[in-house]
Design a protein around this motif. Structure first.
Motif, short mmCIF file in Angstrom:
data_model
loop_
_atom_site.label_atom_id
_atom_site.label_comp_id
_atom_site.label_asym_id
_atom_site.label_seq_id
_atom_site.Cartn_x
_atom_site.Cartn_y
_atom_site.Cartn_z
N PHE A 12 -2.82 -9.65 68.13
CA PHE A 12 -2.94 -8.19 68.20
C PHE A 12 -1.86 -7.49 67.39
O PHE A 12 -2.07 -6.37 66.91
N GLU A 13 -0.72 -8.14 67.19
CA GLU A 13 0.31 -7.60 66.30
C GLU A 13 -0.25 -7.51 64.87
O GLU A 13 -0.05 -6.51 64.18
N VAL A 14 -0.97 -8.54 64.47
CA VAL A 14 -1.61 -8.53 63.15
C VAL A 14 -2.64 -7.40 63.07
O VAL A 14 -2.72 -6.70 62.06
N VAL A 15 -3.41 -7.21 64.13
CA VAL A 15 -4.39 -6.12 64.16
C VAL A 15 -3.69 -4.78 64.01
O VAL A 15 -4.11 -3.91 63.24
N GLY A 16 -2.60 -4.58 64.74
CA GLY A 16 -1.86 -3.33 64.67
C GLY A 16 -1.29 -3.06 63.28
O GLY A 16 -1.39 -1.94 62.76
#
Length: 104
Positions: A12-16
């Motif tokens: 989710f860090e990558v998504v953000g």
């Protein structure tokens, strides 16, 4: 279960971060939503993982996944450099995170 939470947090860090890059290209409700929801989910999963993992290990793995994952997204979708030096340093980030886990 904490390791699954940590992997989800990194993803989710990558998504953000991808959402942040999308905002740079075009400011829409969708791009802001991807950014905000990605980071909110990332921090939520990170906090769940840190209930049973040491802070240093969890943070190192989380940032490693985020750094390398964002770099790969940039290479695959945003035409960023694929130089061997860049790939080498991404591998070094991953190996450092794994090393922290192995010695900790």
């Amino acid at each position: 279960m904490s390791w699954i939470f940590l992997i989800c947090a990194g993803a989710f860090e990558v998504v953000g971060v991808t959402g942040l890059n999308m905002i740079r290209q075009k400011k829409t409700v969708l791009t802001f939503s991807v950014f905000i929801l990605g980071l909110a989910a990332s921090f939520t999963f990170l906090s769940l993982a840190m209930q049973s993992l040491p802070m240093g290990t969890a943070y190192a793995i989380w940032t490693g996944i985020g750094t390398v994952g964002s770099g790969l997204v940039g290479i695959l979708f945003y035409e960023e450099s694929k130089s061997w030096k860049r790939l080498l340093f991404m591998a070094m980030v991953l190996s450092a995170a794994v090393g922290l886990k192995l010695i900790g």
